[in-house]
Design a protein around this motif. Structure first.
Motif, PDB file in Angstrom:
ATOM      1  N   VAL A 104       0.848  -1.194   0.000  1.00 51.76           N
ATOM      2  CA  VAL A 104       0.000   0.000   0.000  1.00 51.76           C
ATOM      3  C   VAL A 104       0.885   1.246   0.000  1.00 51.76           C
ATOM      4  O   VAL A 104       1.694   1.445   0.917  1.00 51.76           O
ATOM      5  CB  VAL A 104      -0.934   0.037   1.227  1.00 51.76           C
ATOM      6  CG1 VAL A 104      -1.905   1.205   1.118  1.00 51.76           C
ATOM      7  CG2 VAL A 104      -1.687  -1.281   1.385  1.00 51.76           C
ATOM      8  N   CYS A 105       0.724   2.078  -1.020  1.00 46.46           N
ATOM      9  CA  CYS A 105       1.520   3.302  -1.148  1.00 46.46           C
ATOM     10  C   CYS A 105       0.984   4.396  -0.237  1.00 46.46           C
ATOM     11  O   CYS A 105      -0.069   4.264   0.390  1.00 46.46           O
ATOM     12  CB  CYS A 105       1.519   3.782  -2.595  1.00 46.46           C
ATOM     13  SG  CYS A 105      -0.127   4.307  -3.174  1.00 46.46           S
ATOM     14  N   HIS A 191       3.221   2.364   3.343  1.00 46.44           N
ATOM     15  CA  HIS A 191       4.074   3.531   3.525  1.00 46.44           C
ATOM     16  C   HIS A 191       3.241   4.775   3.804  1.00 46.44           C
ATOM     17  O   HIS A 191       2.158   4.955   3.224  1.00 46.44           O
ATOM     18  CB  HIS A 191       4.913   3.750   2.262  1.00 46.44           C
ATOM     19  CG  HIS A 191       5.777   4.975   2.303  1.00 46.44           C
ATOM     20  ND1 HIS A 191       6.727   5.183   3.283  1.00 46.44           N
ATOM     21  CD2 HIS A 191       5.839   6.067   1.487  1.00 46.44           C
ATOM     22  CE1 HIS A 191       7.331   6.338   3.065  1.00 46.44           C
ATOM     23  NE2 HIS A 191       6.806   6.897   2.001  1.00 46.44           N
ATOM     24  N   SER A 192       3.740   5.609   4.718  1.00 45.80           N
ATOM     25  CA  SER A 192       3.185   6.947   4.926  1.00 45.80           C
ATOM     26  C   SER A 192       1.678   6.898   5.210  1.00 45.80           C
ATOM     27  O   SER A 192       1.233   6.205   6.118  1.00 45.80           O
ATOM     28  CB  SER A 192       3.504   7.805   3.690  1.00 45.80           C
ATOM     29  OG  SER A 192       3.207   9.164   3.898  1.00 45.80           O
ATOM     30  N   TYR A 193       0.868   7.596   4.401  1.00 42.42           N
ATOM     31  CA  TYR A 193      -0.574   7.651   4.632  1.00 42.42           C
ATOM     32  C   TYR A 193      -1.261   6.312   4.342  1.00 42.42           C
ATOM     33  O   TYR A 193      -2.427   6.125   4.713  1.00 42.42           O
ATOM     34  CB  TYR A 193      -1.200   8.760   3.781  1.00 42.42           C
ATOM     35  CG  TYR A 193      -2.648   9.043   4.111  1.00 42.42           C
ATOM     36  CD1 TYR A 193      -3.016   9.488   5.373  1.00 42.42           C
ATOM     37  CD2 TYR A 193      -3.643   8.869   3.157  1.00 42.42           C
ATOM     38  CE1 TYR A 193      -4.337   9.751   5.685  1.00 42.42           C
ATOM     39  CE2 TYR A 193      -4.980   9.132   3.459  1.00 42.42           C
ATOM     40  CZ  TYR A 193      -5.316   9.569   4.720  1.00 42.42           C
ATOM     41  OH  TYR A 193      -6.629   9.824   5.031  1.00 42.42           O
ATOM     42  N   GLY A 194      -0.552   5.384   3.745  1.00 44.28           N
ATOM     43  CA  GLY A 194      -1.111   4.051   3.591  1.00 44.28           C
ATOM     44  C   GLY A 194      -1.374   3.386   4.929  1.00 44.28           C
ATOM     45  O   GLY A 194      -2.263   2.536   5.054  1.00 44.28           O
ATOM     46  N   PHE A 217       4.599  -0.824   8.811  1.00 44.16           N
ATOM     47  CA  PHE A 217       4.416   0.545   8.344  1.00 44.16           C
ATOM     48  C   PHE A 217       5.805   1.151   8.140  1.00 44.16           C
ATOM     49  O   PHE A 217       6.685   0.991   8.992  1.00 44.16           O
ATOM     50  CB  PHE A 217       3.650   1.379   9.372  1.00 44.16           C
ATOM     51  CG  PHE A 217       2.267   0.886   9.668  1.00 44.16           C
ATOM     52  CD1 PHE A 217       1.434   0.433   8.657  1.00 44.16           C
ATOM     53  CD2 PHE A 217       1.782   0.880  10.973  1.00 44.16           C
ATOM     54  CE1 PHE A 217       0.145  -0.014   8.922  1.00 44.16           C
ATOM     55  CE2 PHE A 217       0.497   0.436  11.256  1.00 44.16           C
ATOM     56  CZ  PHE A 217      -0.318  -0.014  10.227  1.00 44.16           C
ATOM     57  N   THR A 218       6.011   1.842   7.021  1.00 47.92           N
ATOM     58  CA  THR A 218       7.283   2.514   6.810  1.00 47.92           C
ATOM     59  C   THR A 218       7.048   4.018   6.931  1.00 47.92           C
ATOM     60  O   THR A 218       6.471   4.631   6.060  1.00 47.92           O
ATOM     61  CB  THR A 218       7.894   2.155   5.444  1.00 47.92           C
ATOM     62  OG1 THR A 218       6.966   2.433   4.390  1.00 47.92           O
ATOM     63  CG2 THR A 218       8.248   0.670   5.401  1.00 47.92           C
ATOM     64  N   ASP A 219       7.490   4.546   8.072  1.00 45.42           N
ATOM     65  CA  ASP A 219       7.224   5.934   8.456  1.00 45.42           C
ATOM     66  C   ASP A 219       5.746   6.252   8.283  1.00 45.42           C
ATOM     67  O   ASP A 219       5.365   7.277   7.726  1.00 45.42           O
ATOM     68  CB  ASP A 219       8.088   6.908   7.656  1.00 45.42           C
ATOM     69  CG  ASP A 219       8.466   8.142   8.478  1.00 45.42           C
ATOM     70  OD1 ASP A 219       8.514   8.035   9.710  1.00 45.42           O
ATOM     71  OD2 ASP A 219       8.714   9.205   7.874  1.00 45.42           O
ATOM     72  N   GLY A 220       4.931   5.323   8.756  1.00 45.94           N
ATOM     73  CA  GLY A 220       3.488   5.449   8.606  1.00 45.94           C
ATOM     74  C   GLY A 220       2.917   6.495   9.533  1.00 45.94           C
ATOM     75  O   GLY A 220       3.319   6.610  10.691  1.00 45.94           O
TER      76      GLY A 220
END
Length: 366
Positions: A104-105, A191-194, A217-220
């Motif tokens: 998920v972007c 990622h991010s807002y994902g 989460f990557t810097d979610g």
């Protein structure tokens, strides 16, 4: 498909660029180079040219999800409609009994289906900015893959039914393709807002909570003043403060957007219940932007999720920087051990808390 890839490549060449194999020679390593000088990469001209190039790069990458990565384009909604978006999945996703990895972007324009960070794709490489590396790693492990497309909410100004906002898109994707699949366990990288979009799906679907084995989460994070567990529409006071700092136009646009999404996905703007919190605490992990080495424990609870360092301070670069640690965590989830791994992480942080004096408690641990 070959014709469409060639067309996308021609559009790039019209703008003076093409993708060439990167120095590593890996399947996911492609770099943008000038057609007139293959030693030169992207050079700024003006915003209009950059926007055109960005659209061409996105189109090229999404075609390569099929051409290079071998994924299949699936319509969403899954029946012919006035407007359909496209998601991408392994050809055997419906019947594959092993783990399924959902990618998920973040929000547009930086994020798109198949793309972690558009600027990285333009300035660095597709290995860093596109999802190719994650897809190839998952397939090497015998997992099926699904790539979400949360930012395509309308086609030719016609809303996509069930994907009118990112939160609803994931819900439709889950019900249409992932929930009916034979996947033994579901793994997620967002990622991010994902990340808050995944949390919304946890709130909405108990079946997702039951089958989720690990979520990285990557810097979610959510748009301020919200957080992972509850999105918040900026208040008028927030917008006024943004105007004073020269960011009022963006704040007004965000306020309007989130107000419309709140009507479509109200659960995203409600507090997370105990079941969601428990699920995230057990199988969730946030890889935060940090200068610490990848995987360094940071917090036992960061907005409801254990947190470690992504190994990079730049937000768009986090997903690539922490890929080894992300897959180590996902592999633990694939065998039902994500919660054990998180317990070990918390135990490590408790030992660190004991080893530092109260005066040094600002070291980033909690």
């Amino acid at each position: 498909l070959d014709d469409r890839v060639m067309y996308a490549a021609r559009e790039l060449r019209k703008l003076g660029y093409e993708f060439r194999q990167g120095a590593s020679g890996s399947r996911s390593d492609w770099v943008l180079r000038q057609t007139a000088d293959s030693q030169k990469g992207f050079e700024w001209k003006d915003q209009g040219h950059y926007d055109q190039l960005g659209e061409a790069v996105v189109s090229y990458i999404q075609l390569q999800l099929t051409g290079l990565c071998g994924l299949m384009p699936w319509p969403l909604p899954p029946v012919p409609s006035e407007a359909n978006s496209v998601v991408y999945a392994s050809s055997n996703v419906k019947e594959h009994p092993g783990p399924l990895l959902l990618l998920v972007c973040g929000s547009a324009p930086g994020g798109a289906a198949g793309i972690w960070g558009r600027s990285l794709c333009i300035n660095n490489s597709l290995e860093e900015g596109a999802m190719f590396d994650y897809i190839f790693r998952a397939e090497a492990l015998g997992w099926s893959v699904v790539v979400a497309n949360p930012n395509t909410n309308e086609v030719n100004r016609v809303p996509v039914t069930g994907s009118e906002c990112p939160q609803q898109h994931l819900l439709s994707l889950w019900k249409s393709y992932i929930e009916p699949s034979a996947a033994s366990r579901v793994l997620v990288v967002a990622h991010s807002y994902g990340a808050p979009n995944v949390v919304h799906l946890l709130k909405a679907e108990s079946s997702f909570r039951e089958r989720l084995a690990a979520v990285a989460f990557t810097d979610g994070g959510s748009f301020e003043p919200g957080n992972l567990l509850q999105e918040v529409v900026p208040s008028e006071q927030d917008v006024m403060a943004a105007h004073q700092s020269g960011k009022g136009t963006q704040a007004e646009a965000l306020q309007k957007q989130l107000q419309s999404w709140k009507l479509l996905a109200p659960l995203a703007f409600e507090p997370a219940g105990e079941e969601v919190r428990s699920c995230l605490a057990q199988v969730g992990r946030n890889f935060l932007a940090s200068q610490q080495p990848p995987g360094t424990p940071l917090k036992a609870d960061h907005e409801g999720v254990p947190a470690v360092s992504a190994g990079h301070e730049s937000h768009p670069a986090t997903t690539h920087a922490c890929r080894e640690e992300v897959f180590a965590f996902l592999q633990q989830g694939a065998v039902g051990q994500a919660s054990v791994s998180n317990d070990e992480l918390r135990a490590t942080l408790r030992l660190l808390d004991l080893s530092i004096s109260p005066s040094s408690s600002a070291a980033g641990y909690s």
